[in-house]
Design a protein around this motif. Structure first.
Motif: not given
Ligand code: BES
Ligand code: MN
Ligand code: ZN
Length: 503
Positions: A28-55
């Motif tokens: 679940k190592v996200l790239g710089a592009a995903a991490l450069a998002l603002d807090a809300a957007a980054k949070g949405a992605l991180v939560r979705a990844v955490a909630a899934s089996r996608f790793d």
């Protein structure tokens, strides 16, 4: 589908209406592009990844629709595996996975954020170019005869933009790959076409379209082949109403105009009914793609010419239709090949080797090439041996065999070498002629290759039995199910790595 490269921009502005694609490493190592998002957007992605089996494992994908804080329709996360896997094939698989997920998603545009992770063997520009190549290759469809396709089944994706700081260099690196993709599509098109559309004459006409790339194309008809003594090839086509053809394609890309060419030779049986030794009807429709060797040869020539490879190359394809009729060749017939060697035709369904016998002899006789590589959907036995993972490789020269295997590995079109040897000759001994055209079930792919070897005149030669590889019943990373164009990228790579003029 259009491909473009541009510098990174965050998917927070309204200009990003389509999908955004980001790669994720295993763990679940996200790239710089995903991490450069603002807090809300980054949070949405991180939560979705955490909630899934996608790793982030290779091939996994996770779609997050309309995420908070982003102006995009969806974020597609694509698993990349480990950073060290991010070679050209890894990058292609990334682009391919993106297109597979988005092609009919409803989105018209996708932006792929090209992150290069620490430990990746490719530079950004190369990574982006290969991701684009994979995207394009995976977007292929042969749907011209689907006149009642539902709207939701039709491709929606029209454009893929790759975002990278190295966009200018990526565009330059993509240019030759784009030409190779054109060539792959040409090959897939003619292999996919049914045999009422692609027959010797119409396939020869498709080969003639290579003239627009600077390839010189000659088409020989039956009269000319008869004059050359090609009794082996002509015997196969004699039961068909369609005239047999031999197409010769020449690309003169080397600075040394008289440098000996590399030569590719293809089996082009536009339909293989088996002839009088007729095949069972179940699955016979597959034999429309018995010209895949010829199609790959045409495609390889298109790739070399398209990217202006610094090499002299010849492509020769023998085009025939194998049909039963009152004029068809019979089991027991004896034909005289261009080489002068006689052949007893035991089984009219072992026709590919009869076509190649004259095409190979003609190629070495006329062009004195550095080597010849033939491609043929030659035997069902190779599918029994290797399944659908490797094509069979036979060669009378170890260096050529090694180079082919290396090129195949580099592009993901794998070859496995099988033996040749005099011990097999007894299986094709005939009482009435110099040889017979079948050697029985045992070692069927090897005796077929052993037969071909007799028509090489000891010129360096390799034979690729692609019967298990020309057509795929399932989607793979960069190849949708159907015609694969196996051999086009392989031969292009063989030339690029070993036979082009040094820059
Ligand atoms: N075109 C076929 C081989 C083939 C079979 C290609 C299945 C793709 C899928 C070839 O012309 C053929 O019929 N070969 C025979 C040879 C036999 C008669 C010695 C075969 O493999 O059965
Ligand atoms: Mn056959
Ligand atoms: Zn065949």
């Amino acid at each position: 589908m259009k491909i473009a490269f541009s510098k990174p921009s965050l998917p927070t502005d309204a200009a990003h209406a389509g999908a955004v694609v980001a790669g994720v490493l295993e763990g679940k190592v996200l790239g710089a592009a995903a991490l450069a998002l603002d807090a809300a957007a980054k949070g949405a992605l991180v939560r979705a990844v955490a909630a899934s089996r996608f790793d982030g494992k290779k091939g996994q994908t996770l779609t997050i629709l309309a995420p908070a804080g982003l102006a995009v329709s969806r974020v597609l996360l694509v698993g990349l595996g480990k950073a060290k896997d991010l070679d050209a094939q890894g990058a292609q698989a990334f682009g391919g996975a993106a297109v597979a997920a988005l092609l009919t998603s409803g989105d018209a545009e996708a932006t792929i954020a090209v992150d290069v992770f620490d430990g990746s063997p490719l530079a950004d520009a190369e990574f982006a170019a290969h991701a684009a190549f994979g995207a394009r290759l995976r977007s292929y469809r042969f749907d011209k005869y689907l006149t009642r396709q539902k709207k939701e089944d039709k491709p929606s994706l029209k454009k893929v933009v790759l975002n990278t700081e190295a966009y200018a260099a990526a565009k330059t690196a993509f240019a030759p790959l784009d030409k190779i993709a054109d060539a792959v599509f040409l090959t897939r098109d003619v292999v996919s076409e049914p045999a009422n559309i692609i027959h010797p004459e119409s396939l020869a006409a498709r080969a003639e379209t290579l003239e627009s790339l600077g390839v010189e194309v000659e088409v020989l008809g039956e009269k000319q082949m008869k004059k050359l003594g090609m009794g082996s090839l002509l015997g196969v086509g004699q039961g068909s109403d369609r005239e047999s053809k031999l197409v010769v394609m020449r690309w003169q890309g080397s600075a040394q105009k008289d440098e000996a060419p590399v030569a590719f030779v293809g089996k082009g049986v536009t339909f293989d009914s088996g002839g009088i030794s007729i095949k069972p009807s179940a699955g016979m429709e597959d034999m429309k793609w018995d010209m895949a060797g010829a199609a790959a040869t045409i495609g390889a020539m298109a790739a070399l010419a398209g990217r202006k490879a610094k090499v002299n190359a010849v492509g020769v394809v023998g085009l025939v239709e194998n049909m039963p009729s009152g004029t068809a060749q019979r089991p027991g017939d004896v034909v005289i090949s261009m080489s002068g060697q006689t052949i007893e035709v035991i089984n009219t369904d072992a026709e590919g080797r009869l076509v190649l016998a004259d095409a190979l002899w003609y190629t070495q006789d006329r062009f004195k090439p550095k080597f010849m590589v033939d491609l043929a959907t030659l035997t069902g036995a190779i599918i029994i041996s290797l399944g659908h993972e490797y094509a069979g490789l036979f060669a009378n020269d170890d260096k050529l065999a090694d180079r082919l295997a290396a090129a195949g590995k580099a592009v993901g079109e794998q070859l496995w070498r099988l033996p040749l040897g005099e011990a097999y000759d007894k299986q094709i001994k005939s009482d009435i002629a110099d040889m017979k055209n079948t050697g029985g079930r045992e070692g069927g792919s090897i005796t077929a290759a052993q037969f071909l070897k007799r028509f090489t005149n000891d010129v360096h030669w390799a034979h690729l039995d692609i019967a298990g590889m020309a057509w795929s019943k399932k989607d793979t990373a960069i190849t949708p199910k159907g015609a694969t164009a196996f051999g086009v990228r392989l031969l292009d790579r063989l030339v690029a790595d070993f036979y082009e003029d040094k820059k």
